[in-house]
Motif scaffolding. Structure first.
Motif, PDB file in Angstrom:
ATOM      1  N   LEU A 212     -84.472  31.785 -48.448  1.00  0.00           N
ATOM      2  CA  LEU A 212     -85.233  32.457 -47.400  1.00  0.00           C
ATOM      3  C   LEU A 212     -86.734  32.298 -47.589  1.00  0.00           C
ATOM      4  O   LEU A 212     -87.457  31.948 -46.657  1.00  0.00           O
ATOM      5  CB  LEU A 212     -84.870  33.951 -47.365  1.00  0.00           C
ATOM      6  CG  LEU A 212     -85.638  34.800 -46.339  1.00  0.00           C
ATOM      7  CD1 LEU A 212     -85.317  34.333 -44.921  1.00  0.00           C
ATOM      8  CD2 LEU A 212     -85.295  36.274 -46.511  1.00  0.00           C
ATOM      9  N   ASN A 253     -85.017  47.055 -41.951  1.00  0.00           N
ATOM     10  CA  ASN A 253     -83.741  46.377 -41.721  1.00  0.00           C
ATOM     11  C   ASN A 253     -82.832  47.175 -40.802  1.00  0.00           C
ATOM     12  O   ASN A 253     -82.193  46.642 -39.886  1.00  0.00           O
ATOM     13  CB  ASN A 253     -83.037  46.137 -43.059  1.00  0.00           C
ATOM     14  CG  ASN A 253     -83.226  44.706 -43.551  1.00  0.00           C
ATOM     15  OD1 ASN A 253     -83.663  43.840 -42.812  1.00  0.00           O
ATOM     16  ND2 ASN A 253     -82.894  44.470 -44.795  1.00  0.00           N
ATOM     17  N   GLY A 257     -83.448  45.285 -37.500  1.00  0.00           N
ATOM     18  CA  GLY A 257     -82.497  44.201 -37.705  1.00  0.00           C
ATOM     19  C   GLY A 257     -82.880  43.289 -38.860  1.00  0.00           C
ATOM     20  O   GLY A 257     -84.029  43.254 -39.313  1.00  0.00           O
ATOM     21  N   HIS A 258     -81.885  42.563 -39.319  1.00  0.00           N
ATOM     22  CA  HIS A 258     -82.099  41.703 -40.491  1.00  0.00           C
ATOM     23  C   HIS A 258     -82.994  40.510 -40.194  1.00  0.00           C
ATOM     24  O   HIS A 258     -83.650  39.991 -41.098  1.00  0.00           O
ATOM     25  CB  HIS A 258     -80.746  41.228 -41.032  1.00  0.00           C
ATOM     26  CG  HIS A 258     -79.957  42.326 -41.692  1.00  0.00           C
ATOM     27  ND1 HIS A 258     -80.213  42.756 -42.961  1.00  0.00           N
ATOM     28  CD2 HIS A 258     -78.938  43.099 -41.227  1.00  0.00           C
ATOM     29  CE1 HIS A 258     -79.372  43.729 -43.290  1.00  0.00           C
ATOM     30  NE2 HIS A 258     -78.588  43.961 -42.235  1.00  0.00           N
ATOM     31  N   ASP A 259     -83.016  40.050 -38.951  1.00  0.00           N
ATOM     32  CA  ASP A 259     -83.899  38.920 -38.628  1.00  0.00           C
ATOM     33  C   ASP A 259     -85.355  39.295 -38.845  1.00  0.00           C
ATOM     34  O   ASP A 259     -86.136  38.523 -39.427  1.00  0.00           O
ATOM     35  CB  ASP A 259     -83.681  38.475 -37.182  1.00  0.00           C
ATOM     36  CG  ASP A 259     -82.340  37.800 -36.985  1.00  0.00           C
ATOM     37  OD1 ASP A 259     -81.887  37.705 -35.835  1.00  0.00           O
ATOM     38  OD2 ASP A 259     -81.751  37.365 -38.002  1.00  0.00           O
ATOM     39  N   VAL A 260     -85.735  40.476 -38.370  1.00  0.00           N
ATOM     40  CA  VAL A 260     -87.106  40.951 -38.580  1.00  0.00           C
ATOM     41  C   VAL A 260     -87.342  41.187 -40.063  1.00  0.00           C
ATOM     42  O   VAL A 260     -88.401  40.848 -40.611  1.00  0.00           O
ATOM     43  CB  VAL A 260     -87.369  42.242 -37.781  1.00  0.00           C
ATOM     44  CG1 VAL A 260     -88.746  42.805 -38.115  1.00  0.00           C
ATOM     45  CG2 VAL A 260     -87.247  41.962 -36.292  1.00  0.00           C
ATOM     46  N   ASP A 262     -85.983  39.624 -42.552  1.00  0.00           N
ATOM     47  CA  ASP A 262     -86.158  38.326 -43.213  1.00  0.00           C
ATOM     48  C   ASP A 262     -87.565  37.786 -42.999  1.00  0.00           C
ATOM     49  O   ASP A 262     -88.174  37.213 -43.916  1.00  0.00           O
ATOM     50  CB  ASP A 262     -85.141  37.323 -42.675  1.00  0.00           C
ATOM     51  CG  ASP A 262     -83.733  37.607 -43.173  1.00  0.00           C
ATOM     52  OD1 ASP A 262     -83.595  38.429 -44.099  1.00  0.00           O
ATOM     53  OD2 ASP A 262     -82.777  37.017 -42.624  1.00  0.00           O
ATOM     54  N   ARG A 263     -88.113  37.969 -41.824  1.00  0.00           N
ATOM     55  CA  ARG A 263     -89.470  37.480 -41.543  1.00  0.00           C
ATOM     56  C   ARG A 263     -90.500  38.268 -42.339  1.00  0.00           C
ATOM     57  O   ARG A 263     -91.497  37.712 -42.807  1.00  0.00           O
ATOM     58  CB  ARG A 263     -89.742  37.563 -40.044  1.00  0.00           C
ATOM     59  CG  ARG A 263     -88.893  36.576 -39.228  1.00  0.00           C
ATOM     60  CD  ARG A 263     -88.993  36.821 -37.740  1.00  0.00           C
ATOM     61  NE  ARG A 263     -90.333  36.613 -37.228  1.00  0.00           N
ATOM     62  CZ  ARG A 263     -90.713  36.875 -35.979  1.00  0.00           C
ATOM     63  NH1 ARG A 263     -89.807  37.368 -35.124  1.00  0.00           N
ATOM     64  NH2 ARG A 263     -91.942  36.662 -35.587  1.00  0.00           N
TER      65      ARG A 263
END
Length: 643
Positions: A212, A253, A257-260, A262-263
């Protein structure tokens, strides 16, 4: 009678038996001739028959040999065809040369792999081909050297890896070609391993880096930490390990959400890299946990400053999709070898310190030992205050007179830096000079002190006071600045002070690099600046630089003067320094003279100049002016008590 003769007689003369006896001798002679001819003919026929038989055998043998040769040629053609097809079908590029370095054979892949034009190989010269190859390599010289070595050693083998300018990587294998025991040439083979290398690199990356963030993962972090421990252990130094845990990452998270999430982790990784030096390592353990390895730790204070820098950097909002997200961090710090000498022990300590930081409010850092944390915190506060002290004009200079032992006249003053902190008042240099040196602030503060001291000394001369030298300390970090000479010259020019009235004091550690120090000191001496070695006897103390360098004076450290009357070793060292200085025609200045007994002892040893509380404490400029006017022309009092 020969049968042929009998037939001839019967044909022409009648019955052969009726011929008269008188013809018998003639007939017998003729018959004998016929018999002889028959015998010769039979002999010739027999001979011809034998010769024909032999010729047939030879022809048969020749036909067999021709058949075998043709079959051998066919087999050879088949073998050559198979060899050529095999060479052209193989992925390797092949080049065969003889002992005279002439090309004997090559395949299509060699031409394609090296992009060799036909006219290069048509010369049949190996040198033309290898030179063309070398032009495409990142290290052409090494390849040419290898070729020459193998030409000189025809029985040697070699295996090399070649990196081309276009990014490809080739394996190169060269071995001699032999017929029996005789070497008749050499075969070169080249294999393109670019894809294999790339695959290996991808596998190694996947095994050691976080997919990541691109940071080292737990596996590589442990390896780096183990290497760092061995490195600093060998050199007798220290390292620090920092554990970082994002404070409110779970909420990001869960809500966004996990996408945010991860960023955010990717942005955190980028900011951490900006905070660190190239020699440090930052990695992601997993989740929202990161680790920082600080190799070659200079001090616990510097680690505390780094931790605060990380906290401040990560506290800034993260811009994402038009929104700003805030994510603080808690940091745990441990040191090797102070806290633990094992890898697992360090990781456990850093983890414990990180949880302590979370327990005590988050968005902060904690050392594994609370005492270290307290000292580091105080030092960080001081550093933060010092960063603005120069612009706030909180630095001041105090001056301490330097007295000629024989005449009692004031011959110089030493400029001493003080920090007038708004909260603590006047702070002594022992408390803050080290911070200035470590952070590099000493360069700007030192140049300010130099100009302030030169301006003050010129001010004294303009007010009808006898000209004296002003001594200014130059720190090791200042001394290594490339523009030191120019800055000093410009300072003297701006202030109008003659170089002979400026005394630059440098420590022994500053001249530990003789070549660099010699060049700088020579240029300063050529300007007319007076040069002194400060705190002599406590540092490098090499007699060679006293002989080589353009030094004017030595300053005996106050630690020797303090016990000069009670410690035989200090007395002996002081006497030796003074005797050495006299033999080298150097002046000697003794610091820290507090009693008349110390003064008399120094006078007895032959010391030239002294300074200390016996005469005056360091004082601000306005007080010094009054002191000079009152005592500049006075000799030392005759009634000073003797030792």
């Amino acid at each position: 009678m020969h049968s042929l003769l009998r037939r001839q007689i019967r044909r022409y003369l009648g019955d052969p038996d009726a011929i008269s006896d008188s013809w018998q001798p003639f007939i017998e002679a003729v018959s004998a001739g016929y018999e002889q001819d028959d015998s010769d003919r039979r002999l010739i026929e027999n001979t011809m028959e034998v010769m024909a038989t032999e010729l047939e055998e030879r022809n048969k043998t020749l036909r067999n040999e021709l058949t075998e040769r043709r079959q051998a040629e066919i087999r050879l053609e088949q073998s050559l065809s198979l060899l050529r097809a095999t060479l052209d079908a193989t992925a390797d590029g092949i080049l065969a040369v003889d002992t005279e370095q002439r090309i004997e054979s090559f395949n299509v892949n060699l031409m394609d792999m090296w992009r060799i034009p036909p006219h290069i190989v048509e010369t049949l010269r190996t040198q033309d081909v290898t030179s063309f190859m070398a032009e495409q390599l990142m290290s052409p010289g090494a390849f040419i050297d290898r070729v020459r070595h193998l030409e000189a050693q025809p029985d040697a083998e070699s295996f090399d890896t070649l990196e081309l300018n276009d990014g490809r990587v080739l394996e190169c294998y060269s071995r001699p070609r032999r017929i029996g025991l005789q070497t008749v040439g050499r075969v070169w083979s080249f294999r393109d391993i670019t894809k294999r290398r790339q695959a290996e690199s991808r596998l190694a990356y996947m095994a050691n880096y976080d997919a990541l963030t691109g940071l080292p993962n737990r596996n590589l972090l442990r390896e780096r930490l183990d290497q760092a421990i061995k490195h600093v252990t060998r050199d007798g130094r220290s390292l620090a390990l920092l554990f970082l845990d994002l404070d409110n990452f779970k909420a990001i998270n869960d809500t966004l959400g996990h996408d945010v999430g991860d960023r955010v982790l990717q942005l955190v990784a980028q900011r951490l890299l900006v905070c660190l030096r190239a020699c440090d390592t930052v990695g992601r353990l997993g989740g929202d946990e990161f680790t920082v390895i600080v190799d070659d730790m200079t001090s616990m204070d510097s680690i505390a400053a780094l931790a605060q820098k990380i906290i401040d950097t990560l506290s800034l909002p993260f811009p994402l999709d038009g929104h700003e997200l805030c994510c603080t961090v808690s940091v745990g710090i441990t040191a090797y070898p102070n806290d633990s000498e094992s890898l697992d022990g360090l990781m456990k300590n850093a983890d414990s310190a990180m949880y302590r930081a979370k327990e005590q409010g988050r968005n902060t850092y904690r050392f594994f030992t609370e005492d270290m944390h307290k000292r580091a915190y105080e030092r960080l506060l001081m550093e933060n205050k010092l960063r603005g002290a120069l612009s706030r004009r909180e630095f001041v200079l105090h001056y301490q007179p330097q007295i000629d032992v024989k005449s009692g006249a004031t011959v110089g003053i030493e400029a001493l830096l003080r920090w007038n902190d708004s909260a603590r008042g006047l702070v002594q240099p022992l408390e803050f000079i080290g911070v200035l040196e470590e952070t590099g602030m000493i360069v700007d503060v030192g140049m300010w002190a130099l100009e302030e001291a030169c301006s003050f000394n010129k001010f004294l001369q303009k007010h009808d006071l006898p000209p004296i030298r002003v001594a200014v300390n130059i720190s090791p970090r200042q001394f290594r600045q490339q523009d030191l000479i120019i800055n000093i010259a410009q300072t003297l020019s701006r202030t109008g002070l003659s170089a002979e009235y400026l005394d630059l004091e440098i420590t022994e550690s500053t001249v530990a690099d003789p070549l660099e120090a010699y060049n700088v000191l020579e240029r300063l001496s050529a300007m007319g600046v007076h040069l002194s070695i400060d705190d002599f006897g406590t540092g490098y103390s090499s007699l060679s630089y006293l002989k080589r360098f353009p030094i004017n004076a030595l300053k005996i450290d106050r630690s020797f003067v303090h016990d000069i009357l009670t410690d035989n070793d200090d007395a002996a060292i002081t006497a030796a320094i003074i005797a050495l200085s006299r033999s080298l025609r150097l002046k000697v200045i003794a610091e820290g003279v507090e009693t008349a007994a110390q003064l008399n002892c120094l006078k007895l040893y032959g010391c030239n100049e002294v300074q200390g509380y016996l005469f005056a404490r360091p004082m601000p400029g306005d007080q010094l002016i009054e002191w000079l006017r009152a005592s500049q022309r006075q000799l030392l009092p005759d009634d000073l008590p003797t030792a």
